[in-house]
Design a protein around this motif. Structure first.
Motif, PDB file in Angstrom:
ATOM      1  N   GLU A 160      46.073  37.076  44.339  1.00 49.91           N
ATOM      2  CA  GLU A 160      46.670  38.350  43.755  1.00 49.91           C
ATOM      3  C   GLU A 160      45.503  39.312  43.604  1.00 49.91           C
ATOM      4  O   GLU A 160      45.528  40.727  44.283  1.00 49.91           O
ATOM      5  N   ARG A 161      44.765  38.977  42.901  1.00 45.45           N
ATOM      6  CA  ARG A 161      43.692  40.175  42.349  1.00 45.45           C
ATOM      7  C   ARG A 161      42.966  39.300  41.463  1.00 45.45           C
ATOM      8  O   ARG A 161      42.206  38.069  41.356  1.00 45.45           O
ATOM      9  N   ILE A 162      41.036  39.780  41.882  1.00 46.21           N
ATOM     10  CA  ILE A 162      40.193  39.265  41.241  1.00 46.21           C
ATOM     11  C   ILE A 162      39.621  40.204  41.339  1.00 46.21           C
ATOM     12  O   ILE A 162      39.188  41.708  41.720  1.00 46.21           O
ATOM     13  N   LEU A 163      39.560  41.029  39.687  1.00 49.12           N
ATOM     14  CA  LEU A 163      38.910  41.803  39.050  1.00 49.12           C
ATOM     15  C   LEU A 163      37.220  41.783  39.188  1.00 49.12           C
ATOM     16  O   LEU A 163      36.372  40.873  38.362  1.00 49.12           O
ATOM     17  N   VAL A 164      36.736  42.786  39.901  1.00 53.81           N
ATOM     18  CA  VAL A 164      34.638  43.138  39.645  1.00 53.81           C
ATOM     19  C   VAL A 164      34.582  43.707  39.089  1.00 53.81           C
ATOM     20  O   VAL A 164      35.332  44.740  38.824  1.00 53.81           O
ATOM     21  N   ASN A 165      32.688  43.639  38.785  1.00 48.05           N
ATOM     22  CA  ASN A 165      32.302  44.608  38.138  1.00 48.05           C
ATOM     23  C   ASN A 165      30.725  44.728  39.003  1.00 48.05           C
ATOM     24  O   ASN A 165      29.924  44.209  39.174  1.00 48.05           O
ATOM     25  N   ALA A 166      30.973  46.056  40.336  1.00 45.40           N
ATOM     26  CA  ALA A 166      29.935  46.330  41.022  1.00 45.40           C
ATOM     27  C   ALA A 166      30.689  47.441  41.802  1.00 45.40           C
ATOM     28  O   ALA A 166      31.008  47.917  41.470  1.00 45.40           O
ATOM     29  N   ASP A 167      29.128  47.937  42.490  1.00 42.52           N
ATOM     30  CA  ASP A 167      29.302  49.173  43.007  1.00 42.52           C
ATOM     31  C   ASP A 167      30.232  48.745  44.319  1.00 42.52           C
ATOM     32  O   ASP A 167      30.087  48.626  45.443  1.00 42.52           O
ATOM     33  N   ILE A 168      30.929  50.188  44.813  1.00 38.90           N
ATOM     34  CA  ILE A 168      32.268  49.740  45.419  1.00 38.90           C
ATOM     35  C   ILE A 168      32.362  49.969  47.241  1.00 38.90           C
ATOM     36  O   ILE A 168      31.660  49.661  48.193  1.00 38.90           O
ATOM     37  N   ASN A 169      31.143  50.889  46.827  1.00 38.39           N
ATOM     38  CA  ASN A 169      30.683  52.167  48.118  1.00 38.39           C
ATOM     39  C   ASN A 169      30.327  50.849  48.824  1.00 38.39           C
ATOM     40  O   ASN A 169      29.874  50.272  50.006  1.00 38.39           O
ATOM     41  N   THR A 170      29.221  49.975  48.218  1.00 35.72           N
ATOM     42  CA  THR A 170      27.811  49.286  48.686  1.00 35.72           C
ATOM     43  C   THR A 170      28.527  47.694  49.143  1.00 35.72           C
ATOM     44  O   THR A 170      28.646  47.102  50.161  1.00 35.72           O
ATOM     45  N   ILE A 171      29.485  47.306  48.319  1.00 34.44           N
ATOM     46  CA  ILE A 171      30.620  46.804  48.798  1.00 34.44           C
ATOM     47  C   ILE A 171      30.942  46.084  49.628  1.00 34.44           C
ATOM     48  O   ILE A 171      31.157  45.414  51.083  1.00 34.44           O
ATOM     49  N   THR A 172      32.062  47.246  49.892  1.00 36.24           N
ATOM     50  CA  THR A 172      32.751  47.799  51.155  1.00 36.24           C
ATOM     51  C   THR A 172      31.684  48.422  52.772  1.00 36.24           C
ATOM     52  O   THR A 172      31.894  47.231  53.508  1.00 36.24           O
ATOM     53  N   THR A 173      30.044  48.676  52.568  1.00 40.13           N
ATOM     54  CA  THR A 173      29.765  48.546  53.507  1.00 40.13           C
ATOM     55  C   THR A 173      29.012  46.919  53.334  1.00 40.13           C
ATOM     56  O   THR A 173      29.548  46.132  55.104  1.00 40.13           O
ATOM     57  N   VAL A 174      29.148  46.106  53.143  1.00 38.29           N
ATOM     58  CA  VAL A 174      29.127  44.995  52.770  1.00 38.29           C
ATOM     59  C   VAL A 174      30.062  44.170  54.014  1.00 38.29           C
ATOM     60  O   VAL A 174      30.162  43.347  54.715  1.00 38.29           O
ATOM     61  N   LEU A 175      30.881  43.979  53.352  1.00 41.23           N
ATOM     62  CA  LEU A 175      32.751  43.542  53.907  1.00 41.23           C
ATOM     63  C   LEU A 175      32.525  44.138  55.247  1.00 41.23           C
ATOM     64  O   LEU A 175      33.266  43.306  56.580  1.00 41.23           O
ATOM     65  N   ARG A 176      32.363  45.545  55.635  1.00 40.75           N
ATOM     66  CA  ARG A 176      32.065  46.304  56.983  1.00 40.75           C
ATOM     67  C   ARG A 176      31.259  45.427  58.656  1.00 40.75           C
ATOM     68  O   ARG A 176      31.934  44.844  58.740  1.00 40.75           O
ATOM     69  N   ASN A 177      30.384  44.833  57.847  1.00 38.87           N
ATOM     70  CA  ASN A 177      29.546  44.463  58.353  1.00 38.87           C
ATOM     71  C   ASN A 177      29.713  43.094  58.821  1.00 38.87           C
ATOM     72  O   ASN A 177      29.419  42.446  59.913  1.00 38.87           O
ATOM     73  N   LEU A 178      29.897  42.317  57.496  1.00 39.93           N
ATOM     74  CA  LEU A 178      30.270  40.992  57.822  1.00 39.93           C
ATOM     75  C   LEU A 178      31.596  40.925  58.826  1.00 39.93           C
ATOM     76  O   LEU A 178      32.057  39.941  59.765  1.00 39.93           O
ATOM     77  N   ILE A 179      32.230  41.509  58.574  1.00 37.20           N
ATOM     78  CA  ILE A 179      33.538  41.288  59.534  1.00 37.20           C
ATOM     79  C   ILE A 179      32.881  41.534  60.387  1.00 37.20           C
ATOM     80  O   ILE A 179      33.967  40.613  62.373  1.00 37.20           O
ATOM     81  N   SER A 180      32.834  42.729  61.320  1.00 36.67           N
ATOM     82  CA  SER A 180      32.501  42.939  62.195  1.00 36.67           C
ATOM     83  C   SER A 180      31.869  42.274  62.952  1.00 36.67           C
ATOM     84  O   SER A 180      31.379  41.924  64.236  1.00 36.67           O
ATOM     85  N   ASN A 181      31.302  41.511  62.321  1.00 35.57           N
ATOM     86  CA  ASN A 181      29.820  40.571  63.444  1.00 35.57           C
ATOM     87  C   ASN A 181      30.673  38.945  63.129  1.00 35.57           C
ATOM     88  O   ASN A 181      30.818  38.765  64.888  1.00 35.57           O
ATOM     89  N   ALA A 182      31.106  38.847  62.447  1.00 34.50           N
ATOM     90  CA  ALA A 182      32.350  38.292  62.868  1.00 34.50           C
ATOM     91  C   ALA A 182      33.749  38.415  64.288  1.00 34.50           C
ATOM     92  O   ALA A 182      33.162  37.391  65.115  1.00 34.50           O
ATOM     93  N   ILE A 183      34.161  39.765  64.391  1.00 30.53           N
ATOM     94  CA  ILE A 183      34.881  39.380  65.365  1.00 30.53           C
ATOM     95  C   ILE A 183      33.060  39.718  66.428  1.00 30.53           C
ATOM     96  O   ILE A 183      34.026  39.388  67.685  1.00 30.53           O
TER      97      ILE A 183
END
Length: 393
Positions: free
Chosen positions: A274-297
């Motif tokens: 349901e949720r996992i609370l993390v302590n990180a920079d949201i903008n850079t983590i968004t970039t990581v997620l977008r790159n990895l999912i785009s690569n998978a596609i």
């Protein structure tokens, strides 16, 4: 007594203290050196008992071993550290003198009597020299340690310099190969359209515009990653950790990239709590997620599936982007995340890569105090993992 004292006058010429006592502990000789060290003159002690002049010696730890020596036992040593006050003596600055005392047996053949000769050596300055040598040794060891540290830092600097040179080479390689091709395509197509515009129909012009659109998308992705990478290298990207729900961020990115996946008939699923609370920079983590999912596609065939999952492991949130695409060899995996190796592959629909996406991911994950790695096998898909610290509860 006086005649006996004269027999020991030779000891007045030696640079050590000498005191001679009888079997009754009577002092029969007190040499010049002891007079200097103790400031006690010979006439003041001759004929008196040792323990009368020095009450501190009236103790079994002194009387017993001295009696043993007088009765023919082996010599006894009273060390400077344990018996500093055998014969109390002081330096001009009133610091105690360190006297090393030895008691030996001596038999007088002419009188058929036995005596104990107490010889005293001044170890004060020797002790100072030992301390000074120890200090010099410690300083030398400290200097050696500092040199070793400096050498290690120098080797580390040399390694960083080599990495910087590799980074520079990588940068120029990207500029030469990845920028030249799309810009060259732009130039050629535009030149052709410009010279023959009136000769082409609308349909033909659209055919020319299509590769321009693809090249512009590729060029934009490259420039975006180059910008991220350059900013990370110069420290201009500020990592500002905040507490946020990682699962919610993953769902948002899946939603944004869903259309891109559907264009290749690829399904994106999630396996999230349901949720996992993390302590990180949201903008850079968004970039990581977008790159990895785009690569998978990019590397998944039409009709394939991508699963994005997350779980808690040892104080970190662990994210996995898994696909059942073409996978990769061990040699290819070794080239990933490395700035000194120029590696890019065509996707399953001949999509072109920039070669910088995963490098940017590594920079951003590590800047957020996490790790990133990959598991893959040719023909069996890939799993890209990264971690970020959990928020403190």
């Amino acid at each position: 007594m006086e005649k006996l004292t004269q027999q020991f006058n030779l000891f007045n010429a030696v640079p050590i203290g000498v005191c001679v006592i009888s079997t009754n502990f009577d002092i029969v000789f007190w040499n010049k050196q002891l007079e200097i060290w103790t400031n006690i003159k010979s006439p003041d002690v001759i004929g008196k008992k040792l323990i009368e002049v020095f009450p501190n010696l009236n103790h079994p730890k002194y009387i017993v071993p001295i009696s043993s020596v007088i009765n023919g036992g082996p010599p006894v040593v009273f060390s400077t550290q344990l018996h500093k006050s055998f014969f109390p003596s002081y330096l001009p600055d009133m610091q105690p003198r360190l006297l090393h005392t030895t008691v030996s047996n001596w038999k007088c053949a002419s009188k058929h009597e036995t005596y104990a000769i107490i010889s005293v050596e001044d170890y004060t300055y020797l002790s100072y020299r030992i301390k000074e040598h120890k200090r010099m040794r410690d300083e030398a060891l400290k200097e050696l340690e500092m040199r070793k540290k400096a050498e290690a830092e120098l080797r580390e600097s040399e390694q960083k310099l080599r990495e910087l040179n590799a980074t520079k080479d990588k940068f120029f390689s990207i500029i030469a190969h990845d920028l030249k091709n799309p810009i060259g395509a732009f130039k050629n197509v535009l030149e052709l359209l410009y010279q023959n515009f009136n000769d082409f129909s609308k349909e033909e012009i659209l055919e020319f515009i299509e590769p321009l659109r693809e090249s512009s998308a590729q060029l934009f992705a490259l420039l975006e990653n180059l910008l991220f990478w350059a900013r990370s290298q110069t420290g201009r990207i500020q990592i500002e950790p905040i507490e946020f729900d990682l699962c919610d961020l993953i769902r948002q990115n899946i939603s944004l990239l869903k259309l891109q996946a559907e264009n290749k008939q690829i399904t994106i699923e999630s396996d999230l709590p349901e949720r996992i609370l993390v302590n990180a920079d949201i903008n850079t983590i968004t970039t990581v997620l977008r790159n990895l999912i785009s690569n998978a596609i990019k590397f998944t065939r039409s009709g394939g599936k991508i699963v994005v999952s997350a779980k808690v492991v040892d104080g970190y949130a662990e994210v996995c982007v898994e696909d059942n695409g073409i996978g990769m060899s061990k040699e290819t995996m070794e080239k990933l995340f490395r700035i000194d190796v120029h590696h890019t592959s065509l996707g399953t629909a001949n999509e072109k890569g920039t070669g910088l996406g995963l490098i940017v991911c590594k920079e951003f994950v590590e800047a957020n105090k996490g790790k990133i790695w990959v598991e893959s096998e040719e023909g069996k898909g890939s799993k890209f993992y990264f971690t970020v610290p959990l928020a403190e509860i």
